[in-house]
Design a protein around this motif. Sequence first.
Motif, PDB file in Angstrom:
ATOM      1  N   ASP A 143      -3.626   6.606 -13.342  1.00  0.00           N
ATOM      2  CA  ASP A 143      -2.861   5.191 -13.541  1.00  0.00           C
ATOM      3  C   ASP A 143      -1.318   5.473 -13.286  1.00  0.00           C
ATOM      4  O   ASP A 143      -0.765   4.545 -12.362  1.00  0.00           O
ATOM      5  CB  ASP A 143      -2.983   4.843 -14.782  1.00  0.00           C
ATOM      6  CG  ASP A 143      -4.328   4.126 -15.131  1.00  0.00           C
ATOM      7  OD1 ASP A 143      -5.230   4.352 -14.456  1.00  0.00           O
ATOM      8  OD2 ASP A 143      -4.502   3.457 -16.205  1.00  0.00           O
ATOM      9  N   GLU A 144      -0.846   6.624 -13.843  1.00  0.00           N
ATOM     10  CA  GLU A 144       0.692   6.830 -13.692  1.00  0.00           C
ATOM     11  C   GLU A 144       1.038   7.181 -12.245  1.00  0.00           C
ATOM     12  O   GLU A 144       2.151   6.900 -11.528  1.00  0.00           O
ATOM     13  CB  GLU A 144       1.552   7.614 -14.837  1.00  0.00           C
ATOM     14  CG  GLU A 144       2.714   7.990 -14.696  1.00  0.00           C
ATOM     15  CD  GLU A 144       3.335   8.791 -15.635  1.00  0.00           C
ATOM     16  OE1 GLU A 144       4.723   9.145 -15.764  1.00  0.00           O
ATOM     17  OE2 GLU A 144       2.467   9.111 -16.703  1.00  0.00           O
ATOM     18  N   GLU A 147       1.090   4.457 -10.121  1.00  0.00           N
ATOM     19  CA  GLU A 147       2.368   3.678 -10.078  1.00  0.00           C
ATOM     20  C   GLU A 147       3.690   4.344  -9.373  1.00  0.00           C
ATOM     21  O   GLU A 147       4.447   3.835  -8.385  1.00  0.00           O
ATOM     22  CB  GLU A 147       2.736   3.454 -11.454  1.00  0.00           C
ATOM     23  CG  GLU A 147       3.939   2.657 -11.825  1.00  0.00           C
ATOM     24  CD  GLU A 147       4.259   2.559 -13.122  1.00  0.00           C
ATOM     25  OE1 GLU A 147       5.313   2.283 -13.393  1.00  0.00           O
ATOM     26  OE2 GLU A 147       3.265   2.758 -14.071  1.00  0.00           O
ATOM     27  N   GLN A 150       3.041   4.039  -5.492  1.00  0.00           N
ATOM     28  CA  GLN A 150       2.995   2.463  -5.325  1.00  0.00           C
ATOM     29  C   GLN A 150       1.918   2.422  -4.513  1.00  0.00           C
ATOM     30  O   GLN A 150       1.634   1.639  -3.592  1.00  0.00           O
ATOM     31  CB  GLN A 150       4.239   2.253  -4.426  1.00  0.00           C
ATOM     32  CG  GLN A 150       5.412   2.430  -5.363  1.00  0.00           C
ATOM     33  CD  GLN A 150       6.768   2.155  -4.505  1.00  0.00           C
ATOM     34  OE1 GLN A 150       6.953   2.165  -3.363  1.00  0.00           O
ATOM     35  NE2 GLN A 150       7.719   1.322  -5.181  1.00  0.00           N
ATOM     36  N   SER A 152      -2.753   1.479  -5.088  1.00  0.00           N
ATOM     37  CA  SER A 152      -3.750   0.923  -5.882  1.00  0.00           C
ATOM     38  C   SER A 152      -4.341   2.307  -6.816  1.00  0.00           C
ATOM     39  O   SER A 152      -4.287   3.217  -6.241  1.00  0.00           O
ATOM     40  CB  SER A 152      -4.700   0.010  -5.395  1.00  0.00           C
ATOM     41  OG  SER A 152      -5.500   0.769  -4.670  1.00  0.00           O
ATOM     42  N   LYS A 153      -4.695   1.861  -7.936  1.00  0.00           N
ATOM     43  CA  LYS A 153      -5.607   3.024  -8.618  1.00  0.00           C
ATOM     44  C   LYS A 153      -6.595   3.230  -7.828  1.00  0.00           C
ATOM     45  O   LYS A 153      -6.830   4.627  -7.567  1.00  0.00           O
ATOM     46  CB  LYS A 153      -5.985   2.364  -9.930  1.00  0.00           C
ATOM     47  CG  LYS A 153      -6.550   3.503 -10.818  1.00  0.00           C
ATOM     48  CD  LYS A 153      -7.021   3.054 -12.122  1.00  0.00           C
ATOM     49  CE  LYS A 153      -7.737   3.909 -13.186  1.00  0.00           C
ATOM     50  NZ  LYS A 153      -8.183   3.366 -14.231  1.00  0.00           N
TER      51      LYS A 153
END
Length: 262
Positions: A143-144, A147, A150, A152-153
């Motif tokens: 998840d991190e 992020e 930038q 999507s998971k």
Amino acid sequence: MNFDNVFENYSKYIYNYALKLSCNPSVAEDIAQETLIKVWENISQLKDDNAIKKWITIICLNIFRMKMRKEKGFRELSYEEINELEGDGKLFTSNDPLPEDYVIVDESIKDLQNGCFLAMVRRLTLNQRIAFSLVDMFGIKVDETAEILQLSKAATKGLLYRARMNLDSFFGDHCNLLSIDNPCSCSAWIEFSKRRSDLQKEVEKIKLVNYLDYKEKDYKYDEEVRKKVKYLYENMPDKKPSDEWYTSVITALHKTNEIKYN
């Protein structure tokens, strides 16, 4: 948090992340130095001390990307490529190694083994390498990582899936650590390297792998190989930068300070 604390607590982390991104010690030193200078110039912008590691990681990653762009080795993913990655992300699995899957590596071959495993990461695409270095070598959660990148998971999982399949397909067929029947043995290479007079001639005969593509080999997912490769990458030890590097960073920071206030 002031810069002195950052330098003391995170300079080794920055160097090791730069090394696992670039897979080249001298390039890693340059990236890490640039990262520390950028951190020093912008430390006042950090409002949350708990976010320091993520903030530093993003700075280091961006410097690496800029360097690769200049060398025309990095490009942004297209919309179509992201869609394909998100499809591959559905195939992603995250199984932690069990005790029986651990690989016992003799101390005498660890340096060679780690160097080989790091070199093969360089044969991934840059986007795969970035995702793989964050998750499988530094243990940052998906998840991190998504992020930070930038993305999507699902697309991040797709990059990880491809990176893992590529590395698994290579080591599953070559590395003696994963299977005794495989042809490449660290111990044999160490013995071979002692024959200095023959080394260069023999190396010239070896066809180096330019890139990894598990689809070309029609590789199928092997859970046993996956767990062993994952364990070896997770347990790759950090490297300590040389004393000369620390001196060069301090010198560079002094020069930057002089330019800033002159």
